[in-house]
Design a protein around this motif. Structure first.
Motif, mmCIF file in Angstrom:
data_model
loop_
_atom_site.group_PDB
_atom_site.id
_atom_site.type_symbol
_atom_site.label_atom_id
_atom_site.label_comp_id
_atom_site.label_asym_id
_atom_site.label_seq_id
_atom_site.Cartn_x
_atom_site.Cartn_y
_atom_site.Cartn_z
ATOM 1 N N LYS A 4 0.831 -1.209 0.000
ATOM 2 C CA LYS A 4 0.000 0.000 0.000
ATOM 3 C C LYS A 4 0.862 1.255 0.000
ATOM 4 O O LYS A 4 0.499 2.269 -0.614
ATOM 5 C CB LYS A 4 -0.949 -0.024 1.195
ATOM 6 C CG LYS A 4 -2.009 -1.123 1.081
ATOM 7 C CD LYS A 4 -2.965 -1.122 2.252
ATOM 8 C CE LYS A 4 -4.006 -2.223 2.076
ATOM 9 N NZ LYS A 4 -4.947 -2.296 3.224
ATOM 10 N N TYR A 5 1.983 1.197 0.669
ATOM 11 C CA TYR A 5 2.931 2.316 0.634
ATOM 12 C C TYR A 5 3.411 2.527 -0.805
ATOM 13 O O TYR A 5 3.445 3.661 -1.304
ATOM 14 C CB TYR A 5 4.121 2.028 1.551
ATOM 15 C CG TYR A 5 5.308 2.952 1.343
ATOM 16 C CD1 TYR A 5 5.378 4.191 1.981
ATOM 17 C CD2 TYR A 5 6.363 2.579 0.506
ATOM 18 C CE1 TYR A 5 6.462 5.042 1.772
ATOM 19 C CE2 TYR A 5 7.442 3.414 0.293
ATOM 20 C CZ TYR A 5 7.492 4.649 0.927
ATOM 21 O OH TYR A 5 8.559 5.483 0.718
ATOM 22 N N ASN A 7 1.940 1.700 -3.578
ATOM 23 C CA ASN A 7 0.846 2.221 -4.398
ATOM 24 C C ASN A 7 0.607 3.703 -4.142
ATOM 25 O O ASN A 7 0.317 4.472 -5.066
ATOM 26 C CB ASN A 7 -0.439 1.429 -4.135
ATOM 27 C CG ASN A 7 -0.367 0.022 -4.695
ATOM 28 O OD1 ASN A 7 0.380 -0.248 -5.637
ATOM 29 N ND2 ASN A 7 -1.123 -0.888 -4.105
ATOM 30 N N HIS A 8 0.724 4.114 -2.881
ATOM 31 C CA HIS A 8 0.515 5.525 -2.534
ATOM 32 C C HIS A 8 1.592 6.394 -3.167
ATOM 33 O O HIS A 8 1.289 7.440 -3.766
ATOM 34 C CB HIS A 8 0.525 5.690 -1.014
ATOM 35 C CG HIS A 8 0.308 7.105 -0.557
ATOM 36 N ND1 HIS A 8 -0.931 7.684 -0.484
ATOM 37 C CD2 HIS A 8 1.192 8.075 -0.186
ATOM 38 C CE1 HIS A 8 -0.830 8.934 -0.069
ATOM 39 N NE2 HIS A 8 0.457 9.198 0.120
ATOM 40 N N TYR A 12 0.891 9.268 -6.040
ATOM 41 C CA TYR A 12 1.084 10.676 -5.697
ATOM 42 C C TYR A 12 2.579 10.995 -5.741
ATOM 43 O O TYR A 12 3.292 10.836 -4.741
ATOM 44 C CB TYR A 12 0.496 10.974 -4.323
ATOM 45 C CG TYR A 12 -0.968 10.624 -4.219
ATOM 46 C CD1 TYR A 12 -1.942 11.409 -4.848
ATOM 47 C CD2 TYR A 12 -1.388 9.485 -3.529
ATOM 48 C CE1 TYR A 12 -3.288 11.078 -4.773
ATOM 49 C CE2 TYR A 12 -2.738 9.144 -3.448
ATOM 50 C CZ TYR A 12 -3.678 9.948 -4.083
ATOM 51 O OH TYR A 12 -5.008 9.614 -4.011
ATOM 52 N N THR A 15 4.165 13.177 -3.056
ATOM 53 C CA THR A 15 3.986 12.820 -1.648
ATOM 54 C C THR A 15 5.127 13.365 -0.801
ATOM 55 O O THR A 15 6.286 13.403 -1.231
ATOM 56 C CB THR A 15 3.891 11.297 -1.472
ATOM 57 O OG1 THR A 15 3.710 11.001 -0.073
ATOM 58 C CG2 THR A 15 5.147 10.583 -1.950
ATOM 59 N N GLN A 97 -1.796 17.671 -0.397
ATOM 60 C CA GLN A 97 -0.904 16.522 -0.264
ATOM 61 C C GLN A 97 -0.781 16.066 1.187
ATOM 62 O O GLN A 97 -0.735 14.861 1.463
ATOM 63 C CB GLN A 97 0.480 16.857 -0.827
ATOM 64 C CG GLN A 97 1.377 15.645 -0.987
ATOM 65 C CD GLN A 97 0.764 14.592 -1.891
ATOM 66 O OE1 GLN A 97 0.452 14.882 -3.045
ATOM 67 N NE2 GLN A 97 0.600 13.380 -1.388
ATOM 68 N N LEU A 100 -3.802 13.962 1.902
ATOM 69 C CA LEU A 100 -3.697 12.632 1.294
ATOM 70 C C LEU A 100 -2.716 11.748 2.056
ATOM 71 O O LEU A 100 -2.998 10.569 2.313
ATOM 72 C CB LEU A 100 -3.250 12.769 -0.166
ATOM 73 C CG LEU A 100 -4.272 13.359 -1.141
ATOM 74 C CD1 LEU A 100 -3.596 13.747 -2.448
ATOM 75 C CD2 LEU A 100 -5.403 12.368 -1.391
ATOM 76 N N ASP A 101 -1.577 12.312 2.424
ATOM 77 C CA ASP A 101 -0.559 11.536 3.130
ATOM 78 C C ASP A 101 -1.020 11.136 4.522
ATOM 79 O O ASP A 101 -0.811 9.998 4.956
ATOM 80 C CB ASP A 101 0.744 12.329 3.214
ATOM 81 C CG ASP A 101 1.440 12.477 1.863
ATOM 82 O OD1 ASP A 101 1.125 11.699 0.946
ATOM 83 O OD2 ASP A 101 2.293 13.374 1.723
ATOM 84 N N PHE A 104 -3.598 8.382 4.336
ATOM 85 C CA PHE A 104 -2.958 7.091 4.088
ATOM 86 C C PHE A 104 -2.371 6.516 5.378
ATOM 87 O O PHE A 104 -2.573 5.336 5.696
ATOM 88 C CB PHE A 104 -1.849 7.238 3.041
ATOM 89 C CG PHE A 104 -0.922 6.062 3.001
ATOM 90 C CD1 PHE A 104 -1.345 4.838 2.496
ATOM 91 C CD2 PHE A 104 0.368 6.159 3.500
ATOM 92 C CE1 PHE A 104 -0.495 3.740 2.477
ATOM 93 C CE2 PHE A 104 1.221 5.073 3.496
ATOM 94 C CZ PHE A 104 0.790 3.853 2.981
#
Length: 288
Positions: A4-5, A7-8, A12, A15, A97, A100-101, A104
């Motif tokens: 998942k990291y 993909n994030h 982005y 990030t 951002q 979003l971060d 996550f």
């Protein structure tokens, strides 16, 4: 959290989260195995970092003892006496951002992360006049005249303008070691991509959290006066591997008996994320 990291970070490219480049293992002669991770260093910069802060948004234990401060000290939330005003469009992009971060990290039950903030002051003599850490400055070689940390001609510390924004020209800026995505657009520059020109120093590519010019404001104690000066900022979210696990839940319960539960670092990931963003909104306020 690795898939998942990945993909994030892939989704982005701007990030602010720490970049991990590899996990390695070596075997020593005695047969002992050593594992280590390679991470990006956000303070490997073309400009000298005069101040650095580790900001979580909590208050309990978030100050540095004055007698322990030296030139390499990372200061904390309660040590920060400045607010930073950046271009409106940059602020909007920055907080998009950050949201979003932090969402996550919340989804991964992560807490204890920080915004690492590095500050390059264009005229370090302002620091000596305004800071309570004068001895720290002198020991780190920041003089009241000018900053000669960059191996080029130094600018006049009394310059009325510490930087200029000009239209971006590919191939004209210092590269640096930062891995960020697209350049940010400045409303001041007609919403075009811009470069940062520091008179007598160089030309730098402006990205989200990298080489970002700002205006620092500090309310002077015992007066209503405000001191302002030009700075260049570096930002990144670090320490992203602490889960809100059983031991952290116990820590929260124990510390809550003695301190305000909202003031301690170990809190529920949802609360941590909201408090983190709220604190940064005060550090980077909207301009009037």
């Amino acid at each position: 959290m690795l898939p998942k990291y990945y993909n994030h970070v892939k989704a982005y490219d701007n990030t602010l989260i720490t970049k991990f480049f590899g996990v390695h293992r070596i075997t020593l002669k005695a047969g002992k195995k050593v594992r280590f991770v390679v991470m990006g260093n956000m303070f490997c910069t073309e400009l000298r970092i005069h101040r650095k802060y580790d900001l979580k948004g909590s208050t309990q234990g978030r100050s540095t003892k004055k007698q322990k401060i030296n030139e390499n000290t990372t200061l904390k939330d309660l040590d920060l006496a400045h607010a930073f005003h950046v271009d409106k469009s940059w602020r909007e992009a920055l907080f998009r951002q950050i949201a979003l971060d932090s969402m996550f990290l919340e989804s991964q039950s992560i807490i204890d992360y920080s915004m690492l903030l590095g500050i390059h002051f264009r005229a370090p003599n302002h620091l000596k006049a305004a800071t309570s850490h004068q001895n720290t400055l002198e020991s780190s070689g920041i003089t009241s005249a000018m900053d000669c940390s960059v191996p080029l001609h130094c600018e006049d510390a009394n310059s009325s303008k510490g930087f200029l924004l000009v239209a971006h020209e590919p191939g004209t800026t210092a590269g640096g070691s930062h891995i960020r995505g697209s350049m940010v657009r400045a409303s001041e520059g007609g919403y075009e991509e811009v470069d940062l020109v520091l008179p007598g120093t160089g030309r730098f590519r402006v990205q989200l959290g990298v080489n970002m010019p700002a205006r620092a404001r500090k309310l002077l104690e015992s007066t209503d006066a405000v001191e302002e000066y030009d700075v260049v900022l570096y930002l990144g979210i670090i320490d992203i591997l602490q889960e809100y696990n059983t031991s952290k839940r116990v820590e929260h319960a124990v510390k809550s008996l003695k301190f305000d539960p909202l003031s301690i670092s170990s809190v529920d990931p949802n609360l941590y994320s909201k408090r983190f963003v709220s604190f940064l909104e005060r550090v980077f306020p909207e301009q009037d």
